[in-house]
Design a protein around this motif. Structure first.
Motif, PDB file in Angstrom:
ATOM      1  N   ASN A   6       0.815  -1.209   0.000  1.00  0.00           N
ATOM      2  CA  ASN A   6       0.000   0.000   0.000  1.00  0.00           C
ATOM      3  C   ASN A   6       0.849   1.260   0.000  1.00  0.00           C
ATOM      4  O   ASN A   6       0.539   2.239  -0.680  1.00  0.00           O
ATOM      5  N   LEU A   7       1.933   1.254   0.765  1.00  0.00           N
ATOM      6  CA  LEU A   7       2.812   2.427   0.787  1.00  0.00           C
ATOM      7  C   LEU A   7       3.493   2.617  -0.562  1.00  0.00           C
ATOM      8  O   LEU A   7       3.691   3.753  -1.008  1.00  0.00           O
ATOM      9  N   LEU A  18       1.601  12.111   4.810  1.00  0.00           N
ATOM     10  CA  LEU A  18       1.752  11.108   5.870  1.00  0.00           C
ATOM     11  C   LEU A  18       2.945  11.444   6.760  1.00  0.00           C
ATOM     12  O   LEU A  18       2.852  11.398   7.991  1.00  0.00           O
ATOM     13  N   LEU A  51      -5.185   8.742   1.115  1.00  0.00           N
ATOM     14  CA  LEU A  51      -4.852   8.280   2.467  1.00  0.00           C
ATOM     15  C   LEU A  51      -6.099   7.860   3.238  1.00  0.00           C
ATOM     16  O   LEU A  51      -6.060   6.891   4.011  1.00  0.00           O
ATOM     17  N   LEU A  56      -5.435   5.321   6.345  1.00  0.00           N
ATOM     18  CA  LEU A  56      -4.214   5.776   7.005  1.00  0.00           C
ATOM     19  C   LEU A  56      -4.427   7.089   7.759  1.00  0.00           C
ATOM     20  O   LEU A  56      -3.677   7.385   8.690  1.00  0.00           O
ATOM     21  N   LEU A  67      -3.645  10.791  12.001  1.00  0.00           N
ATOM     22  CA  LEU A  67      -3.278   9.429  11.638  1.00  0.00           C
ATOM     23  C   LEU A  67      -4.178   8.421  12.344  1.00  0.00           C
ATOM     24  O   LEU A  67      -4.555   8.605  13.502  1.00  0.00           O
ATOM     25  N   ASP A  70      -3.342   2.383  11.716  1.00  0.00           N
ATOM     26  CA  ASP A  70      -2.595   1.918  10.542  1.00  0.00           C
ATOM     27  C   ASP A  70      -1.678   3.016  10.017  1.00  0.00           C
ATOM     28  O   ASP A  70      -0.564   2.732   9.549  1.00  0.00           O
ATOM     29  N   GLY A  71      -2.153   4.261  10.100  1.00  0.00           N
ATOM     30  CA  GLY A  71      -1.333   5.368   9.636  1.00  0.00           C
ATOM     31  C   GLY A  71      -0.079   5.555  10.470  1.00  0.00           C
ATOM     32  O   GLY A  71       0.993   5.849   9.929  1.00  0.00           O
ATOM     33  N   ALA A  74       2.281   2.930   9.460  1.00  0.00           N
ATOM     34  CA  ALA A  74       2.857   3.244   8.155  1.00  0.00           C
ATOM     35  C   ALA A  74       3.933   4.323   8.285  1.00  0.00           C
ATOM     36  O   ALA A  74       4.989   4.234   7.643  1.00  0.00           O
ATOM     37  N   TYR A  75       3.676   5.331   9.123  1.00  0.00           N
ATOM     38  CA  TYR A  75       4.676   6.377   9.324  1.00  0.00           C
ATOM     39  C   TYR A  75       5.944   5.796   9.943  1.00  0.00           C
ATOM     40  O   TYR A  75       7.055   6.153   9.523  1.00  0.00           O
TER      41      TYR A  75
END
Length: 226
Positions: A6-7, A18, A51, A56, A67, A70-71, A74-75
């Motif tokens: 996804n990223l 993000l 996003l 995210l 965020l 999940d965000g 991801a960060y």
């Protein structure tokens, strides 16, 4: 550690948003993104939608973005893979200028009679002048309590002088006043226009003339043009 699928699918401007939220560690508005990242509003909007679709980020009760769980993960993955993705903004904010849309109109209208409205754009000031091509504006007009001869008109705005005014006729049918609304759009390309400003104003209506012909007045609004 490789980045998640996804990223890897996120465009650079979404990665920038993000990262911005992760480093800020607090909710941010779209204006915060524009000011902090120097990315244009259209790209910011696309990044936010992507996003949100990936779960995210989410909007809080105040209309800002933060965020999700999940965000945050991801960060953290981005931090651990610093340099793995290009985060340079793909769209820099274009320099914008202000020009003033002006309407010259009668102080009052006579019920059942036609009157002229003259619509133009003032010449640029020293701080708002720049070389370039003419800008084309589409003006969308509406009247409550009156009938306009045109609902849509085009106006070419030279970069270095005033635009030649256009004339629109107005018939008053209201008993007391007519309300005029004008919304201005800048033509960007053949199938895209952007809103650049708008205004509304009222014109009193009289049943019959009162002596001399009514004087005229001017109203205006600043337009933000690309």
């Amino acid at each position: 550690m490789s980045l998640s699928f996804n990223l890897q699918r996120l465009p650079p401007e979404a990665i920038s948003v993000l990262r911005f939220l992760g480093r800020r560690n607090a909710a941010a508005s779209t204006q915060d993104f524009e000011d902090g990242l120097d990315i244009g509003p259209r790209s910011i909007g696309k990044a936010i939608r992507r996003l949100v679709n990936f779960s995210l980020i989410q909007m809080d009760m105040y209309g800002a973005y933060q965020l999700t769980s999940d965000g945050r993960r991801a960060y953290q993955q981005l931090v651990e893979n610093e340099g793995a993705l290009e985060t340079k903004p793909v769209e820099q904010k274009a320099a914008r200028i202000n020009r003033r849309l002006t309407v010259v109109l009668p102080q009052s209208l006579i019920s059942g009679q036609s009157s002229a409205l003259y619509i133009g754009v003032n010449p640029p000031t020293a701080t708002n002048s720049r070389p370039g091509q003419a800008i084309t504006l589409e003006l969308r007009l509406s009247a409550v309590g009156g009938q306009l001869s045109n609902a849509n008109v085009a106006l070419d705005v030279p970069p270095d002088k005033a635009a030649n005014p256009i004339r629109v006729m107005l018939d008053a049918v209201a008993a007391r006043a007519v309300r005029i609304r004008i919304d201005a759009f800048q033509t960007i390309d053949i199938d895209r226009m952007e809103p650049v400003g708008g205004m509304y104003f009222d014109i009193p209506v009289m049943a019959q003339p009162m002596g001399e012909e009514p004087t005229r007045r001017a109203v205006g609004v600043d337009l933000t043009l690309a």
